[in-house]
Design a protein around this motif. Structure first.
Motif, PDB file in Angstrom:
ATOM      1  N   GLY A 109       0.786  -1.220   0.000  1.00  0.00           N
ATOM      2  CA  GLY A 109       0.000   0.000   0.000  1.00  0.00           C
ATOM      3  C   GLY A 109       0.820   1.274   0.000  1.00  0.00           C
ATOM      4  O   GLY A 109       0.450   2.251  -0.655  1.00  0.00           O
ATOM      5  N   THR A 110       1.930   1.283   0.703  1.00  0.00           N
ATOM      6  CA  THR A 110       2.753   2.492   0.787  1.00  0.00           C
ATOM      7  C   THR A 110       3.256   2.902  -0.591  1.00  0.00           C
ATOM      8  O   THR A 110       3.154   4.070  -0.993  1.00  0.00           O
ATOM      9  N   GLY A 116       0.860   6.457  -6.940  1.00  0.00           N
ATOM     10  CA  GLY A 116      -0.419   6.956  -7.434  1.00  0.00           C
ATOM     11  C   GLY A 116      -0.538   8.460  -7.380  1.00  0.00           C
ATOM     12  O   GLY A 116      -1.202   9.071  -8.229  1.00  0.00           O
ATOM     13  N   ARG A 117       0.107   9.093  -6.405  1.00  0.00           N
ATOM     14  CA  ARG A 117       0.054  10.553  -6.289  1.00  0.00           C
ATOM     15  C   ARG A 117       0.759  11.261  -7.449  1.00  0.00           C
ATOM     16  O   ARG A 117       0.540  12.455  -7.671  1.00  0.00           O
ATOM     17  N   SER A 127      -6.769   8.121  -2.395  1.00  0.00           N
ATOM     18  CA  SER A 127      -7.179   8.153  -0.986  1.00  0.00           C
ATOM     19  C   SER A 127      -8.315   7.178  -0.686  1.00  0.00           C
ATOM     20  O   SER A 127      -8.438   6.704   0.448  1.00  0.00           O
ATOM     21  N   VAL A 128      -9.153   6.903  -1.681  1.00  0.00           N
ATOM     22  CA  VAL A 128     -10.351   6.085  -1.430  1.00  0.00           C
ATOM     23  C   VAL A 128      -9.995   4.651  -1.049  1.00  0.00           C
ATOM     24  O   VAL A 128     -10.421   4.171   0.011  1.00  0.00           O
ATOM     25  N   PRO A 129      -9.207   3.919  -1.865  1.00  0.00           N
ATOM     26  CA  PRO A 129      -8.842   2.568  -1.415  1.00  0.00           C
ATOM     27  C   PRO A 129      -8.016   2.575  -0.141  1.00  0.00           C
ATOM     28  O   PRO A 129      -8.144   1.666   0.693  1.00  0.00           O
ATOM     29  N   ALA A 130      -7.167   3.591   0.021  1.00  0.00           N
ATOM     30  CA  ALA A 130      -6.364   3.660   1.247  1.00  0.00           C
ATOM     31  C   ALA A 130      -7.256   3.788   2.476  1.00  0.00           C
ATOM     32  O   ALA A 130      -7.005   3.157   3.508  1.00  0.00           O
ATOM     33  N   GLY A 131      -8.314   4.592   2.376  1.00  0.00           N
ATOM     34  CA  GLY A 131      -9.230   4.749   3.497  1.00  0.00           C
ATOM     35  C   GLY A 131     -10.116   3.535   3.696  1.00  0.00           C
ATOM     36  O   GLY A 131     -10.299   3.065   4.823  1.00  0.00           O
ATOM     37  N   LEU A 141      -0.180   9.370   5.306  1.00  0.00           N
ATOM     38  CA  LEU A 141       0.235  10.770   5.306  1.00  0.00           C
ATOM     39  C   LEU A 141       1.626  10.929   4.717  1.00  0.00           C
ATOM     40  O   LEU A 141       1.864  11.809   3.877  1.00  0.00           O
ATOM     41  N   VAL A 142       2.553  10.078   5.123  1.00  0.00           N
ATOM     42  CA  VAL A 142       3.937  10.183   4.637  1.00  0.00           C
ATOM     43  C   VAL A 142       4.010   9.877   3.143  1.00  0.00           C
ATOM     44  O   VAL A 142       4.599  10.643   2.364  1.00  0.00           O
ATOM     45  N   ALA A 143       3.417   8.754   2.731  1.00  0.00           N
ATOM     46  CA  ALA A 143       3.478   8.354   1.324  1.00  0.00           C
ATOM     47  C   ALA A 143       2.775   9.368   0.433  1.00  0.00           C
ATOM     48  O   ALA A 143       3.281   9.731  -0.648  1.00  0.00           O
TER      49      ALA A 143
END
Length: 216
Positions: A109-110, A116-117, A127-131, A141-143
């Protein structure tokens, strides 16, 4: 769109850059590919500081990223279980695939969020899959920050170097964005076809075996 962006940045400076990048993250049709190069041009003309432009652009984008992350995390993937069971063939995903994605995301994920950004078109959706998959907020936040700073620096730096010819940036990013959109569309259609084929095969096997189909 570009004229409105230019006027807002001229009138509001760094705050305008941050606000526009926040909107870009919440409403993707407002393109960062216009916002940050315009701000970079202003920095090249001495009206703003390049590092300040990058910092404010990244801060605004990260605020939007966090909003999407928190909203998706509050929803949670498990609340979507009934929806996925019912409409997963249109989403091209089944619940076992979601469970496998959760395991994959814990490991990769990281890197997924960081990369992806910096991808046109999909960067606002990361942000959606991460959340949904409950990635640790600190890791997210870091990635996200690293990837977002890289993307805003690239666009602002291009505007700073190219000056009023910043529109040439779209000659590179535009085709890349279109290619990513085309790839996503093709992948979606292929997965829909595969899901329907798998579903038809399962129904045919049930008919041969005499089993009744599951209730809708």
């Amino acid at each position: 769109m570009a004229d409105w962006v230019i006027r807002l940045i001229e009138q509001s400076g760094y705050l305008g850059v941050a606000f526009l990048m926040f909107l870009e993250t919440i409403f993707p049709p407002i393109p960062s590919e216009v916002i940050m190069p315009v701000a970079g041009v202003a920095a090249g003309q001495g009206k703003m500081n390049l590092y300040g432009v990058i910092a404010c652009g990244a801060a605004g984008a990260m605020l939007g990223n966090i909003v999407w992350y928190l909203a998706a995390r509050a929803l949670g993937i498990h609340r979507l279980h009934p929806f996925i069971d019912r409409y997963g063939h249109w989403l091209t995903v089944s619940w076992p695939e979601v469970e496998r994605a959760e395991k994959w995301f814990r490991i990769n994920g990281t890197f997924f969020v960081f990369l992806g950004r910096m991808l046109p078109t999909v960067r606002s959706l990361v942000s959606v899959p991460a959340g949904l998959l409950r990635m640790r907020f600190k890791t997210f936040l870091v990635a996200s920050t690293l990837g977002t700073v890289g993307w805003t620096a690239l666009l602002a730096g291009a505007g700073f170097k190219l000056g009023e010819n910043y529109a040439n940036i779209d000659e590179i990013i535009g085709p890349a964005s279109n290619a990513i959109l085309a790839l996503l569309a093709m992948t979606y259609l292929w997965r829909v076809w595969r899901q329907r084929r798998r579903r038809n095969r399962s129904e045919a096997e049930r008919m041969v075996s005499g089993d009744s189909p599951p209730a809708p």
